[in-house]
Write a protein that holds these residues in place. Structure first.
Motif, PDB file in Angstrom:
ATOM      1  N   SER A 201       0.827  -1.215   0.000  1.00  0.00           N
ATOM      2  CA  SER A 201       0.000   0.000   0.000  1.00  0.00           C
ATOM      3  C   SER A 201       0.860   1.263   0.000  1.00  0.00           C
ATOM      4  O   SER A 201       0.429   2.309  -0.507  1.00  0.00           O
ATOM      5  N   HIS A 205       0.285   4.649  -2.141  1.00  0.00           N
ATOM      6  CA  HIS A 205       0.213   5.962  -1.485  1.00  0.00           C
ATOM      7  C   HIS A 205       1.223   6.938  -2.116  1.00  0.00           C
ATOM      8  O   HIS A 205       0.929   8.130  -2.259  1.00  0.00           O
ATOM      9  N   VAL A 222      -6.321   6.575  -1.723  1.00  0.00           N
ATOM     10  CA  VAL A 222      -6.035   5.145  -1.690  1.00  0.00           C
ATOM     11  C   VAL A 222      -6.983   4.465  -0.712  1.00  0.00           C
ATOM     12  O   VAL A 222      -7.175   4.940   0.409  1.00  0.00           O
ATOM     13  N   THR A 224      -7.361   0.956   1.218  1.00  0.00           N
ATOM     14  CA  THR A 224      -6.630  -0.267   1.573  1.00  0.00           C
ATOM     15  C   THR A 224      -7.536  -1.327   2.194  1.00  0.00           C
ATOM     16  O   THR A 224      -7.051  -2.358   2.649  1.00  0.00           O
ATOM     17  N   PRO A 230      -4.609  -2.546  -2.200  1.00  0.00           N
ATOM     18  CA  PRO A 230      -4.774  -1.084  -2.215  1.00  0.00           C
ATOM     19  C   PRO A 230      -5.241  -0.575  -3.582  1.00  0.00           C
ATOM     20  O   PRO A 230      -4.614  -0.851  -4.606  1.00  0.00           O
TER      21      PRO A 230
END
Length: 277
Positions: A201, A205, A222, A224, A230
């Motif tokens: 993730s 990001h 984003v 998750t 993600p």
């Protein structure tokens, strides 16, 4: 849109008085252009009242652009047959910038505010010249009518199982449009999925942070919490009132789709796939 341009350090300390200041500046601009023989035809047939009315009804359909856009002379948005020459448009734009400076708007507000005023005026010009209505009245707004509007623009659109309008082609990146007639709200949404659930993730990001730093007009986020891993996504809400101007809605959709395509293009390690792959 005006709420995004209003700044607490401006002379107008609340949004209502800020809007009044914008209308005052628009009136000054209107009168100044009307006094110049070489560009006064830009406002031919327009009344201030009509411009004000359209600003209130259509204002939310003007979306912010990346900062680079405001460093150049902005593009004309009126149909080609209504556009003035580049030199005339540059004079019109410079006139508006000068008015806004004299009205003591903040330096950071002026380019965005000028774009907002010009785009509303150009749409008002276009609506007057239209041979048939180019708006959807509030009672005409539905998933079906929005889907038909996209298809008429030579895109491909269909209503999906969630009753959203999905546009897989014809724009820079596939996106959905959700219509909430109770709240008078239209929402654009776009997603990019990880190639596998094991994608970190933090990498996604990083993509969102780079995109937000570059774009500055749509928020790239984003999620998750999905079983896919993600997901990169963006949502953009537009409130409408009495009517939806079709040209402005399509332009907002193009800008949203293009912005998300730009965000996904920052995925240099190919962690993501598009919603239609």
């Amino acid at each position: 849109m005006l709420s995004k341009l209003h700044h607490p350090r401006s002379d107008s300390d609340n949004l209502s008085s800020f809007q009044e200041s914008v209308e005052t500046a628009t009136e000054t601009f209107y009168n100044t252009v009307g006094e110049q023989k070489s560009i006064k035809h830009f406002l031919f047939g327009l009344s201030l009242d009509k411009i004000y009315e359209n600003m209130k009804v259509h204002g939310d359909f003007v979306v912010l652009k990346p900062d680079k856009y405001y460093r150049d002379v902005i593009s004309q948005t009126a149909p080609a047959n209504l556009q003035v020459t580049p030199n005339q448009f540059e004079d019109i734009y410079s006139c508006l910038l000068d008015v806004l400076k004299k009205q003591r708007f903040l330096k950071k507000q002026i380019p965005r505010l000028a774009s907002y005023i010009i785009e509303n005026i150009e749409e008002t010009r276009a609506l007057i010249a239209d041979t048939e209505p180019n708006v959807l009245r509030s009672h005409e707004v539905s998933t079906e009518s929005i889907c038909a509007m996209f298809n008429k623009s030579r895109a491909e659109a269909r209503i999906d199982r969630h009753n959203d309008v999905f546009v897989p082609s014809g724009f820079s990146y596939p996106f959905w449009t959700r219509i909430n007639t109770q709240a008078n709200e239209i929402v654009f949404g776009a997603q990019a999925f990880p190639v596998s659930s094991s994608v970190d993730s933090n990498d996604i990001h990083t993509i969102s942070e780079q995109a937000n730093a570059r774009l500055g007009n749509f928020v790239i986020e984003v999620d998750t919490r999905t079983r896919f891993g993600p997901i990169l996504f963006s949502l953009h809400k537009i409130q409408y009132k009495d009517a939806i101007p079709k040209r402005m809605l399509l332009r907002a959709a193009r800008e949203f789709s293009s912005a998300f395509e730009t965000a996904v293009s920052m995925d240099k390690y190919k962690y993501l796939i598009s919603a239609v792959n």
